[in-house]
Structure formats: C-alpha cells, structure tokens
Design a protein around this motif. Sequence first.
Motif, PDB file in Angstrom:
ATOM      1  N   VAL A  11     105.995  64.815  -0.819  1.00  0.00           N
ATOM      2  CA  VAL A  11     107.076  64.101  -2.113  1.00  0.00           C
ATOM      3  C   VAL A  11     106.575  65.304  -3.350  1.00  0.00           C
ATOM      4  O   VAL A  11     105.855  64.674  -4.261  1.00  0.00           O
ATOM      5  CB  VAL A  11     108.238  62.892  -1.784  1.00  0.00           C
ATOM      6  N   THR A  13     109.497  64.617  -6.574  1.00  0.00           N
ATOM      7  CA  THR A  13     110.234  64.780  -7.457  1.00  0.00           C
ATOM      8  C   THR A  13     110.067  64.816  -8.919  1.00  0.00           C
ATOM      9  O   THR A  13     109.489  65.114  -9.914  1.00  0.00           O
ATOM     10  CB  THR A  13     110.395  62.892  -7.271  1.00  0.00           C
ATOM     11  N   THR A  46     108.063  55.531  -9.651  1.00  0.00           N
ATOM     12  CA  THR A  46     109.514  57.160  -8.845  1.00  0.00           C
ATOM     13  C   THR A  46     109.083  57.154  -7.872  1.00  0.00           C
ATOM     14  O   THR A  46     110.300  57.339  -7.427  1.00  0.00           O
ATOM     15  CB  THR A  46     108.501  58.522  -9.523  1.00  0.00           C
ATOM     16  N   THR A  47     108.006  56.415  -7.322  1.00  0.00           N
ATOM     17  CA  THR A  47     107.798  56.790  -5.614  1.00  0.00           C
ATOM     18  C   THR A  47     108.943  55.594  -5.134  1.00  0.00           C
ATOM     19  O   THR A  47     109.813  56.340  -4.319  1.00  0.00           O
ATOM     20  CB  THR A  47     106.958  56.238  -5.491  1.00  0.00           C
ATOM     21  N   SER A  50     112.375  56.992  -5.346  1.00  0.00           N
ATOM     22  CA  SER A  50     112.446  58.434  -4.414  1.00  0.00           C
ATOM     23  C   SER A  50     112.536  57.866  -2.604  1.00  0.00           C
ATOM     24  O   SER A  50     113.773  58.583  -2.289  1.00  0.00           O
ATOM     25  CB  SER A  50     111.211  59.117  -4.265  1.00  0.00           C
ATOM     26  N   ARG A  56     115.999  61.648  -6.524  1.00  0.00           N
ATOM     27  CA  ARG A  56     116.007  62.195  -5.181  1.00  0.00           C
ATOM     28  C   ARG A  56     114.869  63.305  -5.834  1.00  0.00           C
ATOM     29  O   ARG A  56     115.088  64.500  -5.956  1.00  0.00           O
ATOM     30  CB  ARG A  56     117.106  63.381  -5.373  1.00  0.00           C
ATOM     31  N   PRO A  57     114.107  63.875  -4.093  1.00  0.00           N
ATOM     32  CA  PRO A  57     112.832  64.170  -4.287  1.00  0.00           C
ATOM     33  C   PRO A  57     113.586  65.821  -4.833  1.00  0.00           C
ATOM     34  O   PRO A  57     114.565  66.111  -3.590  1.00  0.00           O
ATOM     35  CB  PRO A  57     112.074  64.272  -3.120  1.00  0.00           C
ATOM     36  N   THR A  70     115.774  61.876   3.529  1.00  0.00           N
ATOM     37  CA  THR A  70     115.991  62.473   2.491  1.00  0.00           C
ATOM     38  C   THR A  70     116.824  62.503   2.012  1.00  0.00           C
ATOM     39  O   THR A  70     117.866  63.479   2.558  1.00  0.00           O
ATOM     40  CB  THR A  70     114.542  63.484   2.070  1.00  0.00           C
TER      41      THR A  70
END
Length: 236
Positions: A11, A13, A46-47, A50, A56-57, A70
Amino acid sequence: MTDGLLVLDDVHTYYGEAHILQGISLAVRQGEVVTIIGRNGAGKTTTLRSIMGIARPRRGRILLRGQDVTGFPTHRIARSGIAWVPEERRILPNLTVLDNLRLGWLATNGGGDDRVEEVFEYFPRLRERIAQRGRHLSGGEQQMLAIARALVARPSIMLVDEPTEGLAPMLVQSLTEILAVINRRGTTVLLVEQALEVALALAHRVYVMDQGRVQFEGTPDDLRRDPGIQQRFLGV
Ligand SMILES: Nc1ncnc2c1ncn2[C@@H]1O[C@H](COP(=O)(O)OP(=O)(O)OP(=O)(O)O)[C@@H](O)[C@H]1O
Ligand SMILES: [Mg+2]
C-alpha cells in the motif's frame, strides 16, 4: 502474505505530493491482536486511515476476507465489518453515553439496545454514567466510550489508534486488560500503540514501522530479543 482476515498488500498512500506510506504489506489473521509500533510520524495512523478509505491509497490493495475493498467509501468499509477507534476519540460531547453508543450501531445499519447492554459487560463504569453527556466524562472514560461505540457494531476487526495515550498508569493497565478480554471473546484487533509494554503484552504479532515502511515483523519475543531494532526504531 495474502491469507488473513485483513491484508494490506504493497500500500502506497500520499498526502498531496508527500509519499507517506511507501509499500506497506501486513496481515491480520482471524482472532489475532496485531500491533503496529513506531515513532511519531512513522505512518501508523495513515495506515489505519488507508484501511478505512479516508486516505485513499494510490497503489496497492486492501483485502478483507480476500475481497478487495481498496477505495471503497468509508461507510461501506465500516458496514463490511471494520470498526475504527481514532486517535482523537471523537465522542460527541453533547450526547449522553447511551446516545454515543447508539451511534455505533446506527453507523452499521442494525442492532438495538441489546448491543449496548453487551458492551457494558466490558465497561461497567459506562453503565454507571449512561445518562451523562460526553463532555462530562474523564479522558479514560471517553476512551472507553470510543472503544465501546466501536464494539456496538460487532465488528470483525477493530482498529484502535493509541488508546492509552494520555491515560494514568492505572487506567492504562485496566484498559490493556479489557482489550485482552475483548480479543479473547472473539474480536480481532489491529492496535497502534506507542507504549512498548502494552504493545508487547497484548500482541500476538508486531510490526515496527518507520518512515512509511515496515522495518520489522515478528512476535513480541522476537522483538524483545532484538535490541538493535528497539534502538533504531523505537528509541528504547
Ligand atoms: N493530513 C495530513 N497532511 C499532510 N501530511 C500529513 C497529514 N497527516 C499526517 N501527515 C504526515 O504524514 C506522516 C505520517 O503521519 P501519521 O499521522 O501517519 O504518523 P503516526 O505514526 O501516526 O504518528 P504519531 O505517533 O505522532 O501519531 C507524518 O510525516 C505527518 O506529518
Ligand atoms: Mg498517529
């Protein structure tokens, strides 16, 4: 790794042009407590953002039970069984404890006050304060309310961001025990936690993040045996 209740696969981001998550891969299996630790600014929140579809990644995939979620809107992610307890708690100050809890099941389109009754088993203190407004709760009670509200949705997995931050040591201890019970009774947990002792006490597995990357992955014992990692990324 692609098996697991929740899987992040490479991922990436961004905030604007700032490349924050630089290829995060991690997995949480059914029944686990997985903890993410790492310095301020490592990308832990942020993880979680996400996963919730808030940040949004730009690249990579997030899988829930093998299904690609996702880029789904946040309410849809919540409805599919992921609950989020944000760092800043976000309980509503003008609503009572009961009404704050009701928001937990409203957000997922189902339930009733039996669900509220269920979470009081974990947090008897909240039952005593059921008619109080959010703003009259102590910091510890607000944190409990934030976790309780997430549980009311009966999530498959709960993401909890630094629940012990700012709490007195005795409260840290009791919150740690409550989280362990919640997990033993069947809720999978992805926990962000800076307090190393809490992180290691609760986790089945640990990820250490730094500068938007996973720098270490292993069991709490693996991490205890690795003073190099502790020194480089945790400042221990
Ligand atoms: N809304 C935003 N816009 C721009 N940059 C941001 C934003 N939120 C966070 N950042 C930056 O992204 C990086 C990662 O932040 P993040 O909040 O994910 O870290 P963290 O590991 O949760 O840190 P902490 O332990 O302080 O909560 C940091 O450099 C931070 O300054
Ligand atoms: Mg954070």
